[in-house]
Design a protein around this motif. Structure first.
Motif, PDB file in Angstrom:
ATOM      1  N   MET A 117       2.456  -0.021   0.948  1.00  0.00           N
ATOM      2  CA  MET A 117       2.704   0.804   2.129  1.00  0.00           C
ATOM      3  C   MET A 117       3.522   2.036   1.781  1.00  0.00           C
ATOM      4  SD  MET A 117       1.323  -0.460   4.906  1.00  0.00           S
ATOM      5  CE  MET A 117       0.526  -1.962   5.429  1.00  0.00           C
ATOM      6  N   LYS A 120       1.262   4.504   0.011  1.00  0.00           N
ATOM      7  CA  LYS A 120       0.285   5.109   0.921  1.00  0.00           C
ATOM      8  C   LYS A 120       0.928   6.141   1.840  1.00  0.00           C
ATOM      9  CE  LYS A 120      -3.660   2.924   0.061  1.00  0.00           C
ATOM     10  NZ  LYS A 120      -4.872   3.646  -0.338  1.00  0.00           N
ATOM     11  N   SER A 226      -0.485   4.361   6.770  1.00  0.00           N
ATOM     12  CA  SER A 226      -1.098   4.003   5.479  1.00  0.00           C
ATOM     13  C   SER A 226      -2.613   4.087   5.551  1.00  0.00           C
ATOM     14  CB  SER A 226      -0.659   2.597   5.056  1.00  0.00           C
ATOM     15  OG  SER A 226      -1.254   1.608   5.865  1.00  0.00           O
TER      16      SER A 226
END
Length: 249
Positions: A117, A120, A226
Motif C-alpha cells: 500500500m 502504491k 492504491s
C-alpha cells in the motif's frame, strides 16, 4: 503446444484450458518478476490448506511466461449470482464465510500488505499533501498478519459441481490487516455498479466478524488510492471520490 480453448481474457494475459490444466499466458510486456511472484504466492497459499488450484509448472510458451495450474471444473460465484438472483443473499453469505476462513490463515512468506500500500500510494498522481495524509493513516492502522487476497470477488470463486468452493487468482496476495481486504472487496462491488450488493456484503462481514463498520471504512481511502494506479479512467474517477482523508463518524 497449441492452446485453443480460451476460458478468460484479462489485461496483459490470456487464460486457456487444456484437458485438466489451466495455462495463464502473460503478454511479453508483463514483468517476469510479477509472474514469478504470482506463482510463488500461489505455491505458498497451497500450504495454508485453503482450496485453491495447485501450481504445476512455470514455463514459457512462444516467448511468453506462463503459469500452469490445476483446472477446477465448476461455475464462478459471479455466474451463479447472475443465474439465480433470488439466492444472492445465500451466495453473499458464502463469500463472507470463505473470506473469514481465509483471514484465519497465516502465511509468513507473503509480502506485507502495508509495504504494498505504501508503495502504491507513492506511485499515484495525488498531491504530496494527500499522499502524506494517506501514509500517516496507513501507519496508524493496527498491524496484523492475516492472509489477504487483494482481489476477493465473486468472479474469483469457483464452485465445483459437488459444492466445494475454490479461490482463484493469488497475484495480489499479501499478509496484513483483514479490513483492508474487506475494503477492497467492497470497492470492487461498487466498481461493478452493485452498490446494494456492496452494502449487504459489508454489513454481513462486519456482523459475522464482529468488526465495526467504521474501522473498515477507515481503510477505504487508502485502498482506493492504491487502486488508482492501475484503474481505467472511469474507475479512477470513482476511486478518487473515496480519497477524502477524513475520519468517519
Amino acid at each position: 503446444m497449441e492452446l485453443n480453448t480460451i476460458i478468460a481474457e484479462r489485461k496483459n494475459k490470456t487464460i486457456y484450458r487444456d484437458a485438466e490444466k489451466v495455462y495463464k499466458v502473460f503478454d511479453q510486456s508483463y514483468s517476469k518478476a510479477d509472474v514469478l511472484n504470482e506463482a510463488l504466492n500461489q505455491a505458498r497459499i497451497e500450504g495454508t490448506g485453503l482450496n485453491i488450484p495447485k501450481v504445476l509448472e512455470v514455463t514459457m510458451i512462444d516467448g511468453k511466461w506462463t503459469i500452469v495450474s490445476d483446472y477446477i471444473k465448476g461455475k464462478t460465484l459471479a455466474a451463479l449470482m447472475k443465474e439465480n438472483p433470488g439466492k444472492k443473499d445465500e451466495y453473499l453469505n458464502l463469500l463472507v464465510d470463505l473470506q473469514l476462513n481465509m483471514h484465519s490463515k497465516v502465511c509468513p512468506g507473503l509480502n506485507k500488505l502495508r509495504d504494498k500500500m505504501k508503495r502504491k500510494i507513492g506511485e499515484t498522481d495525488l498531491s504530496a499533501t494527500v499522499c502524506y495524509d494517506l501514509q500517516t493513516r496507513l501507519e496508524s492502522m493496527p498491524k496484523h498478519n492475516k492472509v489477504c487476497h487483494g482481489d476477493f470477488k465473486p468472479s474469483n470463486i469457483i464452485i465445483k459441481d459437488d459444492g466445494t468452493p475454490y479461490i482463484l487468482d493469488w497475484s495480489h496476495a499479501t499478509q496484513g490487516n483483514a479490513s483492508a481486504d474487506v475494503a477492497r472487496t467492497y470497492l470492487l462491488f461498487c466498481l461493478e455498479g452493485d452498490i446494494n450488493g456492496a452494502k449487504k456484503y459489508l454489513d454481513l462481514f462486519c456482523k459475522k466478524s464482529n468488526t465495526e463498520k467504521k474501522y473498515v471504512q477507515k481503510w477505504m481511502p487508502i485502498v482506493a488510492a492504491s487502486q488508482t494506479v492501475k484503474g481505467n479512467a472511469q474507475e479512477r474517477e470513482f476511486l478518487y471520490s473515496w480519497i477524502d482523508v477524513v475520519d468517519y463518524e
